[in-house]
Motif scaffolding. Sequence first.
Motif, PDB file in Angstrom:
ATOM      1  N   GLU A   1       0.838  -1.207   0.000  1.00 23.06           N
ATOM      2  CA  GLU A   1       0.000   0.000   0.000  1.00 23.06           C
ATOM      3  C   GLU A   1       0.871   1.255   0.000  1.00 23.06           C
ATOM      4  O   GLU A   1       0.550   2.248  -0.662  1.00 23.06           O
ATOM      5  N   GLU A   2       1.964   1.233   0.751  1.00 18.21           N
ATOM      6  CA  GLU A   2       2.884   2.375   0.758  1.00 18.21           C
ATOM      7  C   GLU A   2       3.493   2.567  -0.627  1.00 18.21           C
ATOM      8  O   GLU A   2       3.648   3.692  -1.097  1.00 18.21           O
ATOM      9  N   VAL A   3       3.833   1.465  -1.271  1.00 22.96           N
ATOM     10  CA  VAL A   3       4.391   1.540  -2.621  1.00 22.96           C
ATOM     11  C   VAL A   3       3.373   2.153  -3.573  1.00 22.96           C
ATOM     12  O   VAL A   3       3.685   3.060  -4.360  1.00 22.96           O
ATOM     13  N   ALA A   4       2.137   1.694  -3.513  1.00 22.11           N
ATOM     14  CA  ALA A   4       1.081   2.171  -4.414  1.00 22.11           C
ATOM     15  C   ALA A   4       0.824   3.664  -4.245  1.00 22.11           C
ATOM     16  O   ALA A   4       0.474   4.359  -5.209  1.00 22.11           O
TER      17      ALA A   4
ATOM     18  N   GLN B   1       7.091   5.697  -6.609  1.00 25.52           N
ATOM     19  CA  GLN B   1       7.895   4.557  -7.058  1.00 25.52           C
ATOM     20  C   GLN B   1       6.990   3.330  -7.202  1.00 25.52           C
ATOM     21  O   GLN B   1       7.080   2.386  -6.428  1.00 25.52           O
ATOM     22  N   LYS B   2       6.152   3.333  -8.193  1.00 21.28           N
ATOM     23  CA  LYS B   2       5.133   2.289  -8.356  1.00 21.28           C
ATOM     24  C   LYS B   2       5.711   0.896  -8.575  1.00 21.28           C
ATOM     25  O   LYS B   2       5.067  -0.098  -8.261  1.00 21.28           O
ATOM     26  N   SER B   3       6.925   0.784  -9.093  1.00 18.68           N
ATOM     27  CA  SER B   3       7.506  -0.536  -9.356  1.00 18.68           C
ATOM     28  C   SER B   3       8.327  -1.065  -8.184  1.00 18.68           C
ATOM     29  O   SER B   3       8.931  -2.129  -8.281  1.00 18.68           O
ATOM     30  N   SER B   4       8.338  -0.335  -7.076  1.00 22.23           N
ATOM     31  CA  SER B   4       9.088  -0.788  -5.897  1.00 22.23           C
ATOM     32  C   SER B   4       8.352  -1.915  -5.190  1.00 22.23           C
ATOM     33  O   SER B   4       7.213  -2.247  -5.515  1.00 22.23           O
ATOM     34  N   LYS B   5       9.033  -2.484  -4.201  1.00 24.18           N
ATOM     35  CA  LYS B   5       8.468  -3.556  -3.382  1.00 24.18           C
ATOM     36  C   LYS B   5       8.797  -3.261  -1.927  1.00 24.18           C
ATOM     37  O   LYS B   5       9.697  -2.469  -1.636  1.00 24.18           O
ATOM     38  N   PRO B   6       8.093  -3.888  -0.986  1.00 28.77           N
ATOM     39  CA  PRO B   6       8.487  -3.742   0.414  1.00 28.77           C
ATOM     40  C   PRO B   6       9.958  -4.146   0.591  1.00 28.77           C
ATOM     41  O   PRO B   6      10.415  -5.127   0.013  1.00 28.77           O
TER      42      PRO B   6
ATOM     43  N   GLY C   1       5.616  13.382  -8.820  1.00 27.85           N
ATOM     44  CA  GLY C   1       5.037  12.048  -8.769  1.00 27.85           C
ATOM     45  C   GLY C   1       5.893  10.965  -9.392  1.00 27.85           C
ATOM     46  O   GLY C   1       5.438   9.837  -9.574  1.00 27.85           O
ATOM     47  N   ALA C   2       7.133  11.273  -9.716  1.00 25.11           N
ATOM     48  CA  ALA C   2       8.058  10.291 -10.288  1.00 25.11           C
ATOM     49  C   ALA C   2       9.466  10.569  -9.758  1.00 25.11           C
ATOM     50  O   ALA C   2       9.803  11.718  -9.444  1.00 25.11           O
ATOM     51  N   ILE C   3      10.264   9.515  -9.645  1.00 23.77           N
ATOM     52  CA  ILE C   3      11.659   9.685  -9.230  1.00 23.77           C
ATOM     53  C   ILE C   3      12.502   9.762 -10.494  1.00 23.77           C
ATOM     54  O   ILE C   3      12.618   8.797 -11.249  1.00 23.77           O
ATOM     55  N   THR C   4      13.076  10.939 -10.711  1.00 23.65           N
ATOM     56  CA  THR C   4      13.888  11.212 -11.895  1.00 23.65           C
ATOM     57  C   THR C   4      15.169  11.907 -11.449  1.00 23.65           C
ATOM     58  O   THR C   4      15.280  12.323 -10.279  1.00 23.65           O
ATOM     59  N   PRO C   5      16.127  12.084 -12.347  1.00 24.32           N
ATOM     60  CA  PRO C   5      17.343  12.817 -11.966  1.00 24.32           C
ATOM     61  C   PRO C   5      17.074  14.209 -11.396  1.00 24.32           C
ATOM     62  O   PRO C   5      17.882  14.735 -10.644  1.00 24.32           O
TER      63      PRO C   5
END
Length: 197
Positions: free
Chosen positions: A19-22, A26-31, A43-47
């Motif tokens: 739920e924290e990931v969602a 970082q939508k493609s992350s995991k716990p 809303g995105a992690i970029t340089p």
Amino acid sequence: EPIFSYYGYKITGIFNTKEEVAASAQKSSKPGYPIFQDTNGDGAITPADQVILGKPFPDFTAGLGNDISYKGFNLNFFIQAVQGVENINVQAVQSMYPANFRRNKFSKQFLDRWSPTNLDGKYPSGVSPSAYGGGKVNNLTIEDASFIRLRTATLSYSVPLKNKNVFQNLGVYVTAQNLLTISNYIGWDPEASLKGN
């Protein structure tokens, strides 16, 4: 900011649940993956989310040297202090993002890593580190390298001579370097760098 400042991603925590990931950038992350700060709020992690994490130059450097003599003994020492400097700990990088399994690693990153039974771990899980995203230069690999060090100490003794025809003076001494270092830096040496300069 000073030239050669460390520039990278700020890790603000570790994901504990899907739920924290969602709800993150970082939508493609995991716990167990690190949470990178979305600095610009897009809303995105970029340089563009990278920030200055530290500087390789100290705020100040100080030294104290002295000679203490008593009878035939002499103690000479020099203490150095460096405050307000950061260093990239390449060993910490290798522990968090190993290039291969044969590389030496710090136990701290493994003992205090996230796991389902250690949700308060400071470091990422160590599972699939190449999938974490972000970068190897982050606030967990940039460390405070301030220190106080007993740089040199020499203890000598002047041997009293009765017959000065052979020797005018005779002394015995022992010298040591870097006897004691007090620092929060977890690497081998707070003054060391990747290139050794």
